[in-house]
Design a protein around this motif. Structure first.
Motif: not given
Ligand code: OGA
Ligand code: NI
Length: 358
Positions: A76-105
């Motif tokens: 599915r990853l391969g198809l996304a890169c070949k046919e769309w060139g774009f995908f959303q990545l979920i369950n990527h392991g970067i914590t909510k805390q890190v993301i929220e802090k980044t957005k906030n700052d």
């Protein structure tokens, strides 16, 4: 010195243009915006937004879990890169805390008075700092956005890093290092999908140059006549985009139509850049995209860009040159970067010039 690397790569510079956040705030609601922002070619109201036609969603946990199992998520990853060139990545392991802090700052920085933001404005001949990119002539139409560009790896030029909010520097450092690890993990998985020796792939990409662009898109009373970011493909290898507030605006072009990307909460939007398209001999696609503007609400995003080794030559991985032969001219990373940044953003023009067969 820290800036040597970016000048060495010739990321170029941009003409100085008005600050759009200030401009937007100064125009009374019933008054027209300056002509330089009005785009004849867009009527954003006419965008095709095909229901159900969403970019693929890839689950990193599944990908890593299944490494020795059936490989369903990998294809599915391969198809996304070949046919769309774009995908959303979920369950990527970067914590909510890190993301929220980044957005906030990031949001806090753009709330500062103009004078304070100007402390880190672009200097003549530099692309880093607070300002604009890709403006090379006084006639060129302008994008409805301000940008903060920073090189995060391998060297930082702290002159351009905000001191306010006080945690900004640490937050961004943490965020970009996490993204760097994530991207190296994706390269390894992509190598597996492509059938390229992972070591060959990692030699070109692992731990290499990274930069960020924080895009600030103010609202605009004539939102359907302006663009936040002109149509372009990214002139690097791989981009990780995080929408910093909950306002959508990224559109990608598929089958000749524009449609809106709707990020899932906590997901990253990943897209293939021109250099990865060349290195994969066109197997993975670098797709044209743009950003539109909202009438009432501001929009913020942070794009993290990843390059191959700056001394590399862009020519397809040998494993990917099949009977068709090479489809792109061979060009160095330095030369492609110079070409890309010396023009205005113009669809997939830079990449099209590299194709050996049209
Ligand atoms: C970019 C980009 C899209 C967005 O910065 O290259 O495509 O949604 N940004 O801000
Ligand atoms: Ni882009």
């Amino acid at each position: 010195m820290a800036s040597d690397l970016s000048s060495h790569l010739e990321l170029g510079s941009s003409l100085t243009v008005p600050n759009v956040q200030e401009l937007a705030a100064s125009i009374p609601p019933n008054e027209n915006i300056p002509e330089r922002y009005i785009r004849q070619e867009v009527n954003v109201g006419l965008v095709d937004s095909i229901d159900g036609d969403e970019i693929p969603v890839i689950d990193l946990t599944k990908l890593v879990d299944e490494e020795n199992i059936d490989g369903e998520e990998l294809s599915r990853l391969g198809l996304a890169c070949k046919e769309w060139g774009f995908f959303q990545l979920i369950n990527h392991g970067i914590t909510k805390q890190v993301i929220e802090k980044t957005k906030n700052d990031i949001m806090e920085f753009f709330k500062l008075p103009h004078k304070e933001k100007e402390a880190i404005k672009q200097l003549p001949g530099h692309i880093e700092g607070y300002g604009q990119m890709f403006v090379h002539s006084e006639e060129q139409k302008l994008d409805w956005a301000d940008m903060l560009t920073l090189v995060t790896l391998p060297h930082k030029d702290m002159r351009f890093w905000p001191k306010n909010p006080a945690s900004f520097r640490d937050t961004l450092e943490t965020y970009t290092l996490k993204i760097r690890e994530l991207v190296d993990c994706l390269y390894r998985l992509m190598a597996k999908d492509l059938g390229v020796d992972p070591q060959v792939m990692l030699d070109v990409f692992s731990g290499q140059m990274q930069s960020i662009r924080i895009n600030y898109y103010p609202p605009c009373t004539q939102a359907n006549k302006v663009l936040g970011l002109s149509p372009h493909s990214d002139g690097i290898a791989l981009t990780v985009l995080l929408q910093a507030n909950d306002v959508n605006g990224l559109q990608i072009k598929k089958n000749g139509k524009w449609f809106l990307v709707k990020p899932k909460p906590g997901a990253f939007i990943i897209n293939i850049g021109d250099m990865l398209e060349i290195l994969t001999n066109g197997k993975y696609k670098s797709i044209e995209h743009r950003a539109i503007i909202n009438m009432e609400e501001e929009r913020l995003s942070i794009a993290t860009f990843h390059l191959p080794r700056t001394d590399a030559v862009l020519c397809p991985f040998p494993d990917l040159v099949n009977v068709d032969g090479e489809l792109y001219k061979t060009i160095s990373v330095k030369e492609y970067t110079r070409e890309y940044f010396s023009g205005k953003l113009n669809g997939k023009n830079a990449l099209e010039r590299m194709k050996l067969r049209k």
